[in-house]
Design a protein around this motif. Structure first.
Motif, PDB file in Angstrom:
ATOM      1  N   ASN A 357       0.851  -1.206   0.000  1.00 25.18           N
ATOM      2  CA  ASN A 357       0.000   0.000   0.000  1.00 25.18           C
ATOM      3  C   ASN A 357       0.879   1.245   0.000  1.00 25.18           C
ATOM      4  O   ASN A 357       0.645   2.189  -0.765  1.00 25.18           O
ATOM      5  N   ALA A 358       1.891   1.252   0.906  1.00 31.89           N
ATOM      6  CA  ALA A 358       2.777   2.416   1.020  1.00 31.89           C
ATOM      7  C   ALA A 358       3.441   2.674  -0.334  1.00 31.89           C
ATOM      8  O   ALA A 358       3.512   3.830  -0.794  1.00 31.89           O
ATOM      9  N   LYS A 360       2.371   1.621  -3.298  1.00 33.86           N
ATOM     10  CA  LYS A 360       1.340   1.940  -4.293  1.00 33.86           C
ATOM     11  C   LYS A 360       0.940   3.416  -4.250  1.00 33.86           C
ATOM     12  O   LYS A 360       0.816   4.076  -5.263  1.00 33.86           O
ATOM     13  N   TYR A 361       0.724   3.883  -3.018  1.00 31.68           N
ATOM     14  CA  TYR A 361       0.119   5.225  -2.901  1.00 31.68           C
ATOM     15  C   TYR A 361       1.146   6.351  -2.826  1.00 31.68           C
ATOM     16  O   TYR A 361       0.784   7.514  -2.927  1.00 31.68           O
ATOM     17  N   GLY A 389      -0.936  10.747   2.218  1.00 37.89           N
ATOM     18  CA  GLY A 389      -1.720  10.689   3.467  1.00 37.89           C
ATOM     19  C   GLY A 389      -3.165  10.312   3.189  1.00 37.89           C
ATOM     20  O   GLY A 389      -3.599  10.250   2.028  1.00 37.89           O
ATOM     21  N   ILE A 398     -10.901   3.044   7.097  1.00 35.84           N
ATOM     22  CA  ILE A 398     -10.033   2.291   6.174  1.00 35.84           C
ATOM     23  C   ILE A 398      -9.885   0.817   6.522  1.00 35.84           C
ATOM     24  O   ILE A 398      -9.521   0.029   5.669  1.00 35.84           O
ATOM     25  N   TYR A 403     -13.651  -0.867   1.891  1.00 38.61           N
ATOM     26  CA  TYR A 403     -13.571   0.604   1.926  1.00 38.61           C
ATOM     27  C   TYR A 403     -12.342   1.081   1.173  1.00 38.61           C
ATOM     28  O   TYR A 403     -11.229   0.626   1.414  1.00 38.61           O
ATOM     29  N   ARG A 404     -12.564   2.026   0.302  1.00 39.37           N
ATOM     30  CA  ARG A 404     -11.445   2.658  -0.404  1.00 39.37           C
ATOM     31  C   ARG A 404     -11.671   4.147  -0.363  1.00 39.37           C
ATOM     32  O   ARG A 404     -12.764   4.624  -0.669  1.00 39.37           O
ATOM     33  N   SER A 408      -8.500   7.021  -3.975  1.00 37.17           N
ATOM     34  CA  SER A 408      -7.946   5.763  -4.479  1.00 37.17           C
ATOM     35  C   SER A 408      -8.908   5.123  -5.461  1.00 37.17           C
ATOM     36  O   SER A 408      -8.497   4.440  -6.378  1.00 37.17           O
ATOM     37  N   GLY A 415      -5.214   1.705  -7.030  1.00 37.62           N
ATOM     38  CA  GLY A 415      -5.916   1.143  -5.869  1.00 37.62           C
ATOM     39  C   GLY A 415      -6.226  -0.336  -6.040  1.00 37.62           C
ATOM     40  O   GLY A 415      -6.230  -0.870  -7.150  1.00 37.62           O
ATOM     41  N   GLY A 416      -6.461  -1.008  -4.906  1.00 33.86           N
ATOM     42  CA  GLY A 416      -6.841  -2.416  -4.942  1.00 33.86           C
ATOM     43  C   GLY A 416      -8.346  -2.521  -4.801  1.00 33.86           C
ATOM     44  O   GLY A 416      -9.089  -1.720  -5.378  1.00 33.86           O
ATOM     45  N   GLY A 418      -9.918  -2.652  -1.686  1.00 33.49           N
ATOM     46  CA  GLY A 418     -10.393  -2.212  -0.365  1.00 33.49           C
ATOM     47  C   GLY A 418     -10.508  -3.355   0.623  1.00 33.49           C
ATOM     48  O   GLY A 418     -11.269  -3.283   1.591  1.00 33.49           O
ATOM     49  N   LEU A 419      -9.759  -4.424   0.381  1.00 36.32           N
ATOM     50  CA  LEU A 419      -9.831  -5.581   1.291  1.00 36.32           C
ATOM     51  C   LEU A 419      -8.545  -5.780   2.082  1.00 36.32           C
ATOM     52  O   LEU A 419      -8.553  -6.401   3.148  1.00 36.32           O
ATOM     53  N   GLY A 420      -7.437  -5.233   1.554  1.00 34.06           N
ATOM     54  CA  GLY A 420      -6.124  -5.484   2.159  1.00 34.06           C
ATOM     55  C   GLY A 420      -6.057  -5.130   3.641  1.00 34.06           C
ATOM     56  O   GLY A 420      -5.616  -5.939   4.463  1.00 34.06           O
ATOM     57  N   SER A 422      -8.567  -4.562   5.781  1.00 35.12           N
ATOM     58  CA  SER A 422      -9.509  -5.271   6.660  1.00 35.12           C
ATOM     59  C   SER A 422      -8.998  -6.678   6.939  1.00 35.12           C
ATOM     60  O   SER A 422      -9.151  -7.198   8.050  1.00 35.12           O
ATOM     61  N   THR A 445       1.809   8.630   5.742  1.00 35.92           N
ATOM     62  CA  THR A 445       1.008   7.719   6.573  1.00 35.92           C
ATOM     63  C   THR A 445       1.926   6.801   7.362  1.00 35.92           C
ATOM     64  O   THR A 445       2.952   6.367   6.846  1.00 35.92           O
TER      65      THR A 445
HETATM   66  P1  ADP Z   1      -6.824  -1.118  -1.360  1.00 31.81           P
HETATM   67  O1  ADP Z   1      -6.823  -2.451  -1.941  1.00 31.81           O
HETATM   68  O2  ADP Z   1      -7.771  -0.164  -1.999  1.00 31.81           O
HETATM   69  O3  ADP Z   1      -5.475  -0.574  -1.143  1.00 31.81           O
HETATM   70  P2  ADP Z   1      -6.809  -1.358   1.492  1.00 31.81           P
HETATM   71  O4  ADP Z   1      -7.784  -2.021   2.395  1.00 31.81           O
HETATM   72  O5  ADP Z   1      -5.445  -1.902   1.466  1.00 31.81           O
HETATM   73  O6  ADP Z   1      -7.483  -1.358   0.067  1.00 31.81           O
HETATM   74  O7  ADP Z   1      -6.762   0.168   1.845  1.00 31.81           O
HETATM   75  C1  ADP Z   1      -7.955   0.880   2.032  1.00 31.81           C
HETATM   76  C2  ADP Z   1      -7.780   2.329   1.626  1.00 31.81           C
HETATM   77  O8  ADP Z   1      -6.902   2.976   2.545  1.00 31.81           O
HETATM   78  C3  ADP Z   1      -7.129   2.485   0.285  1.00 31.81           C
HETATM   79  O9  ADP Z   1      -8.100   2.478  -0.741  1.00 31.81           O
HETATM   80  C4  ADP Z   1      -6.456   3.830   0.403  1.00 31.81           C
HETATM   81  O10 ADP Z   1      -7.361   4.855   0.078  1.00 31.81           O
HETATM   82  C5  ADP Z   1      -6.125   3.943   1.882  1.00 31.81           C
HETATM   83  N1  ADP Z   1      -4.700   3.676   2.141  1.00 31.81           N
HETATM   84  C6  ADP Z   1      -4.195   2.544   2.652  1.00 31.81           C
HETATM   85  N2  ADP Z   1      -2.840   2.659   2.824  1.00 31.81           N
HETATM   86  C7  ADP Z   1      -2.518   3.887   2.428  1.00 31.81           C
HETATM   87  C8  ADP Z   1      -1.273   4.630   2.352  1.00 31.81           C
HETATM   88  N3  ADP Z   1      -0.113   4.100   2.733  1.00 31.81           N
HETATM   89  N4  ADP Z   1      -1.323   5.904   1.894  1.00 31.81           N
HETATM   90  C9  ADP Z   1      -2.489   6.458   1.517  1.00 31.81           C
HETATM   91  N5  ADP Z   1      -3.694   5.825   1.558  1.00 31.81           N
HETATM   92  C10 ADP Z   1      -3.704   4.562   1.998  1.00 31.81           C
END
Ligand code: ADP
Length: 464
Positions: A357-358, A360-361, A389, A398, A403-404, A408, A415-416, A418-420, A422, A445
């Motif tokens: 995630n870190a 990716k975003y 952030g 989150i 939830y996304r 994202s 984005g993925g 929204g399951l990672g 949870s 973050t």
């Molecule tokens: P996703 O598969 O969309 O990444 P996650 O459950 O892993 O789903 O994350 C949920 C949401 O939290 C993401 O859609 C994103 O908006 C936010 N998020 C998670 N990690 C970060 C991060 N390191 N920086 C910014 N936003 C983040």
């Protein structure tokens, strides 16, 4: 039977019961007092009468009524000798044509009895008299109980009337107050029915005084539940739309590439890579969905075993550095040797979810920092990035399924599903640990995971 009727009946029965006991006690007390008074009057009359009586040798009695003995109209007496002859009597009693109390004459000892004669209700005291050892007859003194009966009846009437009036009053008060108290329940039922008929979870039940009493609390709780349901429903709908979209995109790409290869008549490398990439994405989505479903139903097995957390973090760090390529820097700032008791594959997945995630975003040129350190008796893993952030309105959600954050979602390439997070939350929780996030828009973050440190059981001392 409605709750209102039931409550009214219960309340009235309770009030009635208390009143009955109370009324019965008063009646018994007053009745007892009146009888005691009458009996005392009869006894003192007797004492006054026999004082100064002379008995002749032949047994004849010379009744001497002293001047202070003033027999009233309400007191009667008779003296019967041992041959059942009436020797003397108060005026008028002769009209009875017999004894004031026949059973009292036979009793042979002092006795008070109630007698219902032609003149009315009488209380009769019968006393057998003796001269020396010789029985000479029975003196009977009677009191008219007319006034006592009238008093008793008036009291009984008063008690019954008060009882009935109180019952009516109690029932009316109970009916009105339960009606007022239960009225909001009717409104709740009506609103709940409207909501289910209209399939509209955005409606709320109006609460005139929020949280003030039990009904207010019920309305608040019901509205909260509706809020949660609405949120869940919306996120699931959004998820369905997202999943269909996510499924369609790779399938379209795969199909397009296959068509292209068929047209040109050979397997083209670029098309094959594209197909592979999309197939990987599909596999990831299906894997995440399966995990989430298992976690949700409590069927995700965890194989606990002592685990070198530092080795695991190092392994993930190396893999993630490859993922980040030259796009951004991934740094390991601190790593302590720590053992935890956990499921290796699942904990690895948590680390991958957070670090990917870190990566990716966080935009190109950014940094991702990892660390593992001992804090008290927990292992703390920090994943910090210098990315955009998470907006404060998204932060509380989150860790929820599907939830996304809005940003994202719009950048769906990044984005993925929204399951990672949870899934990560569920895994860490089921290891007895916790996961925290600290983030502000534009300031990066930080995710912190705390896991209990594994302490191997003490070895038994070696003996010779
Ligand atoms: P996703 O598969 O969309 O990444 P996650 O459950 O892993 O789903 O994350 C949920 C949401 O939290 C993401 O859609 C994103 O908006 C936010 N998020 C998670 N990690 C970060 C991060 N390191 N920086 C910014 N936003 C983040």
């Amino acid at each position: 039977m409605s709750l209102r009727v039931r409550l009214t009946l219960q309340y009235s029965a309770l009030t009635g019961g208390i009143l009955l006991i109370f009324g019965g006690l008063i009646f018994a007390l007053v009745n007892g007092l009146l009888y005691t008074q009458v009996d005392n009057a009869l006894l003192s009359t007797y004492n006054e009468m026999v004082t100064g009586w002379r008995v002749a040798p032949d047994g004849a009695i010379n009744p001497k009524i002293t001047p202070k003995f003033n027999l009233s109209e309400n007191i009667y007496y008779q003296f019967w000798d041992t041959h059942d002859l009436l020797r003397f009597t108060s005026p008028g009693v002769r009209l009875l044509g017999g004894s004031l109390d026949q059973a009292g004459l036979q009793a042979g000892h002092n006795i008070f009895r109630d007698v219902y004669a032609a003149v009315g209700h009488l209380r009769v005291l019968s006393v057998p008299l003796e001269a020396g050892e010789r029985p000479i007859g029975t003196l009977q003194i009677a009191a008219d109980m007319g006034i006592v009966d009238t008093t008793r009846n008036a009291l009984l009437f008063g008690i019954v009337v008060t009882f009935l009036a109180s019952m009516v009053f109690a029932a009316s008060v109970a009916w009105l107050s339960t009606g007022r108290a239960l009225a909001p329940l009717g409104a709740i039922t009506a609103s709940a029915l409207k909501i289910s008929r209209a399939d509209d979870l955005s409606r709320r039940i109006p609460n005139p005084v929020p949280g003030d009493d039990e009904v207010g609390q019920l309305i608040d709780a019901f509205n909260d539940t509706l809020g949660r349901l609405e949120q869940l429903f919306t996120s699931q709908q959004r998820f369905l739309a997202d999943v269909s979209h996510e499924l369609r995109t790779p399938l379209t790409v795969i199909k397009g590439n296959v068509n292209l290869m068929r047209r040109i008549g050979q397997a083209d490398d670029e098309s094959l890579s594209s197909i592979e990439e999309e197939a990987d994405r599909l596999t990831r989505l299906v894997g995440d969905l399966l995990l989430e479903a298992q976690a949700e139903t409590g069927r995700l097995p965890l194989n606990f075993a002592p685990l070198e957390m530092d080795t695991l973090l190092l392994e993930v760090f190396k893999e993630m550095r490859v993922l980040a390529r030259d796009r951004l820097t991934v740094k390991l700032t601190e790593i302590d040797q720590i053992q935890v008791n956990g499921d290796r594959d699942r904990l690895k997945q948590v680390l991958i979810n957070l670090i990917s995630n870190a990566i990716k975003y966080t935009p190109n040129g950014g940094e991702v920092y990892l660390s593992l350190s001992r804090v008290g008796d927990t292992a703390r893993i920090i994943v910090r990035d210098t990315g955009p952030g998470i907006p404060s309105e998204d932060l509380p959600h989150i860790f929820e399924r599907f939830y996304r954050a809005e940003k994202s979602r719009t950048r769906s390439k990044v984005g993925g599903f929204g399951l990672g997070l949870s899934i990560a939350f569920w895994i860490v929780n089921n290891h007895g640990g916790k996961i925290e996030v600290d983030s502000a828009e534009g300031k990066g973050t930080t995710f912190c995971i705390y896991l209990p440190i594994y302490n191997p059981p003490a070895m038994p001392p070696v003996t010779d």
